[in-house]
Scaffold this motif. Structure first.
Motif, short mmCIF file in Angstrom:
data_model
loop_
_atom_site.label_atom_id
_atom_site.label_comp_id
_atom_site.label_asym_id
_atom_site.label_seq_id
_atom_site.Cartn_x
_atom_site.Cartn_y
_atom_site.Cartn_z
N CYS A 35 0.82 -1.21 0.00
CA CYS A 35 0.00 0.00 0.00
C CYS A 35 0.85 1.25 0.00
CB CYS A 35 -0.94 0.01 1.20
SG CYS A 35 -0.06 -0.09 2.75
N ALA A 63 -4.00 2.83 9.75
CA ALA A 63 -2.59 2.88 10.15
C ALA A 63 -2.38 4.01 11.16
CB ALA A 63 -1.70 3.08 8.93
N CYS A 104 -2.55 -3.06 8.68
CA CYS A 104 -2.20 -1.73 9.17
C CYS A 104 -1.74 -1.81 10.62
CB CYS A 104 -3.39 -0.79 9.04
SG CYS A 104 -4.27 -0.94 7.47
#
Ligand code: FES
Length: 137
Positions: A35, A63, A104
């Protein structure tokens, strides 16, 4: 049904301990190549206790919420206790993350580990790892 818990939204909209730290004792930077998100964690350590923790995250909402919660969870803990704060513990404290967003929280666990090992390296202490024999006593 909302995708994120209230806790996630709270830590995303109002993250705790965000920012840089002057003269940190340990820094850990990790990224997820898939990502492209990046998380950096700063630690102040005294007498084996995490006195302060801050983070900078360039990434998704989960995150950011995970970093915020992770810093809250490790503050005041010994290095051994902080090492044991797993991504699951971070996700649980956030009252869950959608399964596609669990990675995350993995970033947060990795950032804690890297920052602790950065400190240990600077202190000439043996580094900790994921293998049984490398784990803190
Ligand atoms: Fe990659 Fe959240 S989407 S850390």
């Amino acid at each position: 049904m909302a995708m994120y818990s209230k806790k996630v939204m709270d830590h995303f909209m109002n993250p705790r301990n965000v920012g840089e730290m002057e003269n940190p004792d340990g820094v850990g930077e990790v990224g997820n190549p898939k990502c492209g998100d990046i998380m950096r964690m700063y630690l102040k350590i005294e007498d084996n206790i995490i006195q302060d923790a801050k983070f900078m995250t360039f990434g998704c909402g989960a995150a950011i919420a995970s970093s915020s919660m992770a810093t809250e969870l490790i503050k005041g803990k010994t290095l051994e206790e902080a090492w044991d704060v797993s991504n699951k513990a971070v996700a649980d404290a956030l009252e869950g993350l959608p399964s596609i967003k669990m990675h995350c929280s993995v970033l947060a666990e990795e950032a804690i580990h890297k920052a602790i090992n950065d400190y240990r390296q600077k202190q000439n202490l043996p580094l900790w790892g994921e293998k049984e024999e490398e784990k803190p006593e």
